[in-house]
Enzyme design. Sequence first.
Site, mmCIF file in Angstrom:
data_model
loop_
_atom_site.group_PDB
_atom_site.id
_atom_site.type_symbol
_atom_site.label_atom_id
_atom_site.label_comp_id
_atom_site.label_asym_id
_atom_site.label_seq_id
_atom_site.Cartn_x
_atom_site.Cartn_y
_atom_site.Cartn_z
ATOM 1 N N THR A 86 77.208 37.836 32.521
ATOM 2 C CA THR A 86 77.214 36.659 32.047
ATOM 3 C C THR A 86 75.553 36.453 31.626
ATOM 4 O O THR A 86 75.182 37.091 31.975
ATOM 5 C CB THR A 86 77.447 35.495 33.597
ATOM 6 O OG1 THR A 86 76.178 34.057 32.985
ATOM 7 C CG2 THR A 86 76.623 35.825 34.752
ATOM 8 N N GLY A 87 75.515 35.410 30.931
ATOM 9 C CA GLY A 87 74.155 35.679 29.729
ATOM 10 C C GLY A 87 73.832 35.278 28.648
ATOM 11 O O GLY A 87 74.991 34.963 27.680
ATOM 12 N N THR A 134 79.454 30.385 31.022
ATOM 13 C CA THR A 134 80.249 31.318 31.760
ATOM 14 C C THR A 134 80.107 32.007 33.640
ATOM 15 O O THR A 134 79.281 31.620 34.162
ATOM 16 C CB THR A 134 79.629 33.242 30.772
ATOM 17 O OG1 THR A 134 79.161 33.509 29.948
ATOM 18 C CG2 THR A 134 80.558 34.250 31.254
ATOM 19 N N ARG A 191 81.274 31.786 15.921
ATOM 20 C CA ARG A 191 80.111 32.988 16.497
ATOM 21 C C ARG A 191 81.086 33.506 17.801
ATOM 22 O O ARG A 191 81.774 31.998 18.325
ATOM 23 C CB ARG A 191 79.011 32.310 17.357
ATOM 24 C CG ARG A 191 77.790 33.344 18.528
ATOM 25 C CD ARG A 191 78.235 33.001 19.873
ATOM 26 N NE ARG A 191 77.262 33.050 20.581
ATOM 27 C CZ ARG A 191 77.103 33.606 21.858
ATOM 28 N NH1 ARG A 191 78.444 33.232 23.102
ATOM 29 N NH2 ARG A 191 76.630 34.395 22.393
ATOM 30 N N VAL A 192 81.209 34.633 17.798
ATOM 31 C CA VAL A 192 81.626 35.312 18.983
ATOM 32 C C VAL A 192 81.077 35.710 20.003
ATOM 33 O O VAL A 192 79.929 36.488 19.160
ATOM 34 C CB VAL A 192 82.752 36.185 18.951
ATOM 35 C CG1 VAL A 192 83.305 37.044 19.842
ATOM 36 C CG2 VAL A 192 84.200 35.508 18.086
ATOM 37 N N GLY A 193 80.503 35.557 21.184
ATOM 38 C CA GLY A 193 79.926 36.506 22.420
ATOM 39 C C GLY A 193 79.797 37.763 23.222
ATOM 40 O O GLY A 193 81.153 38.408 22.382
ATOM 41 N N ASP A 194 79.011 38.402 23.963
ATOM 42 C CA ASP A 194 79.841 39.133 24.646
ATOM 43 C C ASP A 194 80.863 39.400 25.622
ATOM 44 O O ASP A 194 81.734 39.851 25.560
ATOM 45 C CB ASP A 194 78.756 39.416 25.688
ATOM 46 C CG ASP A 194 79.247 38.452 26.844
ATOM 47 O OD1 ASP A 194 78.509 37.483 26.295
ATOM 48 O OD2 ASP A 194 78.653 38.244 27.650
HETATM 49 N N1 GLY Z 1 77.777 35.614 27.454
HETATM 50 C C1 GLY Z 1 78.170 33.717 27.103
HETATM 51 C C2 GLY Z 1 78.039 33.905 25.576
HETATM 52 O O1 GLY Z 1 76.955 34.120 25.273
HETATM 53 O O2 GLY Z 1 78.838 33.331 24.379
#
Ligand code: GLY
Length: 313
Positions: free
Chosen positions: A225-226, A174, A202-205
């Site tokens: 980020t993370g 990220t 899959r969708v992240g944060d």
């Molecule tokens: N922080 C980016 C993700 O986990 O997709």
Amino acid sequence: MEVVVVHGGAWDVPEPLWEASLEGVKAAARRGHQVLRGGGSVVEAVEAAVVVLEDNPAFDAGTGSVLTLDGEVEMDALVMSGARLRAGAVAAIRSVANPVKVARLVLEKTPHVMLAGSGANQFAAAHGHPQVPPHTLVTPHARREWETFKKFSKSVDSLFNVLHVQQQRSGHDTVGCAALDSLGHTAAATSTGGITAKMPGRVGDTPVPGAGGYADDQVGAVSTTGHGEAILRVCLARHITATMATGVPVSASIESSLEHMAQRVAGCGGAVAVSREGEVGMAFSTPRMPWAYVKHRRLHYGIHPGQHVEEDL
Ligand code: GLY
């Protein structure tokens, strides 16, 4: 006061990438600041800074994005404006070099906050955003990482889990930017290819306001980020701005929110932020996170814990 702060992802950046990562975040912070100095809006500034990072193959966003379990690139991005809490985002978008530009288009051209998958791609095409051949986004590093981490659970543990992150030496994550302009307006932008070997779809944060970023002119702006699943579960960006709103200094707000995330969901990560008064903060619970900011015509940057270098622009 004009302030632009960027990050290139919280993870265990290996030594061969230290210099490229630092040069990348420095260039991005300079670019965002140039946009503000040239009379651009704070939203234009965060977009421009993130485009520089997306175009740099050292980072997991745009060109250089990591690969899904199926070996494809699917990207998420967010732009948020702090003036009226407007946000635009794309999720699981493919075949575009700059997802952050499409996220800004969602903010400005639709009544929605997020478009996902093929709908996001159709929207990008309808607005003339160029489609690129998917393989042009894939770097040898991303391909190698995918070969190493064929199982999502293994990659997440290796990249972000509190118990494992200190012992493993691979990963990616990220990019983002938070900014404040001379009128007191704030904005945040975040962009990612996600986590290696994530499930397709899959969708992240990153695209979720309050998780991957947040901007509110009454408080400030933040980009996180993370480990996306951990960040989503604690609403990390909103947690940070809520802490900032109580008067806690910016870096301490990030640190306490990361501590909360570690305690509650055993996740690691990092963030950069700027308050409405122009106070800058950054912190990370991973081994490294490249960051840089421009304030008062000085460039600040670092990548290792405690490192803070300062020079003239
Ligand atoms: N922080 C980016 C993700 O986990 O997709």
